[in-house]
Design an enzyme around this catalytic site. Structure first.
Site, PDB file in Angstrom:
ATOM      1  N   TYR A 316      -1.682   3.268  17.973  1.00  0.00           N
ATOM      2  CA  TYR A 316      -0.299   3.060  17.512  1.00  0.00           C
ATOM      3  C   TYR A 316       0.670   4.107  18.045  1.00  0.00           C
ATOM      4  O   TYR A 316       1.815   4.149  17.606  1.00  0.00           O
ATOM      5  CB  TYR A 316      -0.221   3.140  15.979  1.00  0.00           C
ATOM      6  N   CYS A 342     -13.884   8.565  28.012  1.00  0.00           N
ATOM      7  CA  CYS A 342     -13.451   8.180  29.345  1.00  0.00           C
ATOM      8  C   CYS A 342     -12.364   7.114  29.318  1.00  0.00           C
ATOM      9  O   CYS A 342     -12.588   5.967  29.729  1.00  0.00           O
ATOM     10  CB  CYS A 342     -14.659   7.683  30.137  1.00  0.00           C
TER      11      CYS A 342
HETATM   12  N1  LLP Z   1      -3.585  -4.587   0.878  1.00  0.00           N
HETATM   13  C1  LLP Z   1      -3.782  -5.318   1.995  1.00  0.00           C
HETATM   14  C2  LLP Z   1      -3.981  -6.758   1.857  1.00  0.00           C
HETATM   15  C3  LLP Z   1      -3.816  -4.682   3.245  1.00  0.00           C
HETATM   16  O1  LLP Z   1      -4.010  -5.415   4.333  1.00  0.00           O
HETATM   17  C4  LLP Z   1      -3.617  -3.275   3.342  1.00  0.00           C
HETATM   18  C5  LLP Z   1      -3.639  -2.596   4.641  1.00  0.00           C
HETATM   19  C6  LLP Z   1      -3.419  -2.545   2.156  1.00  0.00           C
HETATM   20  C7  LLP Z   1      -3.405  -3.240   0.940  1.00  0.00           C
HETATM   21  C8  LLP Z   1      -3.265  -1.050   2.125  1.00  0.00           C
HETATM   22  O2  LLP Z   1      -2.093  -0.618   2.725  1.00  0.00           O
HETATM   23  P1  LLP Z   1      -1.657   0.942   2.596  1.00  0.00           P
HETATM   24  O3  LLP Z   1      -1.281   1.206   1.147  1.00  0.00           O
HETATM   25  O4  LLP Z   1      -2.771   1.782   3.028  1.00  0.00           O
HETATM   26  O5  LLP Z   1      -0.491   1.032   3.507  1.00  0.00           O
HETATM   27  N2  LLP Z   1      -4.894   0.982  10.510  1.00  0.00           N
HETATM   28  C9  LLP Z   1      -3.477   1.084  10.221  1.00  0.00           C
HETATM   29  C10 LLP Z   1      -3.126   0.531   8.863  1.00  0.00           C
HETATM   30  C11 LLP Z   1      -3.561  -0.903   8.663  1.00  0.00           C
HETATM   31  C12 LLP Z   1      -3.284  -1.407   7.289  1.00  0.00           C
HETATM   32  C13 LLP Z   1      -3.945  -2.710   7.057  1.00  0.00           C
HETATM   33  N3  LLP Z   1      -3.786  -3.233   5.747  1.00  0.00           N
HETATM   34  C14 LLP Z   1      -3.050   2.531  10.383  1.00  0.00           C
HETATM   35  O6  LLP Z   1      -3.875   3.351  10.756  1.00  0.00           O
HETATM   36  O7  LLP Z   1      -1.896   2.852  10.200  1.00  0.00           O
END
Ligand code: LLP
Length: 415
Positions: A316, A342
C-alpha cells in the site's frame, strides 16, 4: 497512545528494553504491548457506554492467541472471516455467542462448523450465499442467525485497496437489493434475521463517513422494523483509523458522539468490528541492520526484516515510522530501508530521513501491531518471525520463530 518510549536513551516496550528482547529472541521479531491493547479496548468500550454495544475484535488484524485471549478476558467478541479464525478464537476462549462471521466466500464446511459452534450471527454477503446457508442449516436441523451486509455506497477516503463500502466493491449488497433479500430471508425456514451489517473500509481517519453510512443504515433498520422484521443488532463494521505519524485522528469518544445518537433510539445493540484501533499501535517489528550500501545517488540500509514479514509498505506504500532503538539526535541521512527479499518492491521505507545507523544496530518499525504478522508469508523461504508479548516488566514469546522443518511441513519429494 502506546507504551513504546525512550528511557535513558534506549527504546522500551513498557518496562522492558527492546534490546533485551532482541538479544534473547533474535530478530526480526514482533513485540506487542499488552497494556496498550488493554487500554485501547477499554477506551473504545467506555466511549460507547451510553449505548448497548459489543466490540467484536477483528481477528484478521492480529490473530495471535495471546492477543485474542487478552481481549477475551476483557469481554470482547470476535469478527472472523474463515474457519481458521473460528478455530483460533474458540481456542482463545472467546464465547461463540460473541462471534460474527463475515466474508464473501464462506464455504459450506465453514458455515457448518460456525453453526455447530453456535455463533452470534453470519454477515451474509449475497443472495446465493444466503440460500446455501439456509440449506446448510436445514441439513443440521439448526437455524442460522443472519445479518445482511449492505453496501451504503459512501467514500471512506482511504487507500483504494481497503475501501470496501463503495458501490463497485465486491462486498455486501446494495441498499435496494437488501430490502428484497430481507423479505426473501423471511421466507427461508432455517434463517433467523438478527441484524444489519456494514463495513465501509479500513484506516478511516474521519468521523463523517461513519455518520453518513450509519444514517443510511438507520433508515434501512426503520424500514425493516416497519415491515415487521426483527433487527436486534446494528453492526457498523471496523475501520477506525490510527496515527501512523503525527496525523490527527478522531478519538473513540468522537465516533461515539457522532454514532451514538443515531442508534440510541433504534432499540438495537451496536456492534463494532474494530481491529486496527485496538492493536495497530500496540506492536513494533524489531529488526537489525545488516549492511549499508550506496548505488548511484541512493543509499540503502539493508535490514533483516523484509516484505514477507511486513507487507504494508510494499503493498500500500504505507508509512511506518522507523526509530533507532538507541536514541539518536537528528535525521540527516535520506535512505531506503530494504530487506533481503529479491524484489525491488521489498522496502520498509523509501526516501526516509533517518539518523546515521551502523550494521548491528536495532531499528523498531512502529505501528506494526495490525496487519503485520497476519499478512506475513514464507516468500523466499524465509522463516516467519517470532512474536513476543510484554506486560509491565515481563515478556514472553507468544509465537516461536519458525524453523526450517516448519518450512517444509507437509511437503513431499516426488514421487
Ligand atoms: N470488519 C470487516 C468485515 C473487515 O473486512 C475488516 C477489515 C474489519 C472489520 C476491520 O477493520 P479495521 O478496524 O482493522 O480497520 N490489510 C490492510 C487492511 C485490510 C482490512 C480488511 N478488512 C492494511 O494493512 O491496512
Amino acid at each position: 497512545m502506546h507504551h513504546f518510549a525512550y528511557r535513558g536513551g534506549e527504546l522500551y516496550c513498557e518496562e522492558v528494553p527492546l534490546k533485551k528482547i532482541a538479544g534473547e529472541v533474535g530478530t526480526p521479531v514482533y513485540v506487542y504491548s499488552r497494556r496498550t491493547i488493554v487500554e485501547h479496548y477499554r477506551r473504545l468500550d467506555e466511549a460507547f457506554s451510553g449505548v448497548p454495544h459489543l466490540v467484536c475484535y477483528s481477528v484478521k488484524a492480529n490473530s495471535n492467541l495471546s492477543v485474542l485471549s487478552t481481549l477475551a478476558s476483557l469481554g470482547a467478541g470476535a469478527d472472523i472471516v474463515s474457519g481458521g479464525e473460528l478455530f483460533r478464537v474458540l481456542r482463545a476462549g472467546i464465547p461463540p455467542s460473541r462471534i460474527v462471521f463475515a466474508g464473501v466466500g464462506k464455504t459450506e464446511a465453514e458455515m457448518s462448523s460456525a453453526l455447530r459452534a453456535g455463533i452470534l450471527m453470519f454477515n451474509v454477503e449475497s443472495r446465493q450465499e444466503m440460500h446455501v446457508l439456509n440449506e446448510v442449516a436445514a441439513r443440521s436441523g439448526l437455524e442460522a442467525p443472519v445479518a445482511l451486509r449492505v453496501n451504503p455506497d459512501v467514500d471512506p477516503e482511504t487507500h483504494p485497496y481497503i475501501a470496501t463500502g463503495l458501490r463497485e466493491a465486491k462486498f455486501g449488497v446494495g441498499m435496494r437489493e437488501a430490502l428484497e433479500l430481507y423479505e426473501e430471508a423471511r421466507g427461508l425456514s432455517h434463517l433467523r434475521i438478527r441484524g444489519v451489517h456494514q463495513h465501509i473500509g479500513s484506516q478511516i481517519t474521519q468521523v463523517e463517513p461513519f455518520r453518513e453510512s450509519v444514517s443510511r443504515l438507520r433508515e434501512l433498520v426503520l424500514e425493516l422494523k416497519a415491515r415487521g422484521l426483527e433487527v436486534e443488532y446494528l453492526n457498523i463494521g471496523g475501520g477506525f483509523g490510527i496515527p501512523y505519524r503525527d496525523e490527527e485522528v478522531p478519538y473513540p469518544s468522537d465516533y461515539a458522539e457522532a454514532i451514538g445518537p443515531l442508534v440510541s433510539e433504534l432499540g438495537c445493540t451496536l456492534i463494532m468490528e474494530t481491529g486496527r484501533m485496538i492493536v495497530g499501535n500496540a506492536g513494533v517489528l524489531l529488526t537489525r541492520v545488516l549492511y549499508l550500501k550506496e548505488t548511484g545517488d541512493k543509499r540503502f540500509v539493508v535490514v533483516d526484516a523484509a516484505m514477507n514479514d511486513l507487507l504494508r509498505p510494499a503493498l500500500y506504500h504505507a508509512y511506518h515510522e522507523i526509530l533507532p532503538v538507541d536514541e539518536k539526535e537528528g535525521a540527516d541521512q535520506v535512505v531506503d530501508v530494504v530487506g533481503p527479499v529479491c524484489e525491488t518492491g521489498d522496502f520498509l521505507a523509501r526516501e526516509r530521513a533517518l539518523p546515521g545507523v551502523e550494521p548491528g544496530e536495532l531499528l523498531a518499525v512502529m505501528s506494526a501491531g495490525a496487519y503485520g504478522f497476519t499478512m506475513s508469508s514464507n516468500y523466499n523461504s524465509r522463516l516467519r518471525p517470532a512474536e513476543v508479548m510484554v506486560d509491565g516488566d515481563r515478556f514472553a514469546v507468544v509465537r516461536e520463530r519458525e524453523s526450517y522443518e516448519d518450512l517444509i511441513r507437509g511437503e513431499r519429494v516426488w514421487p
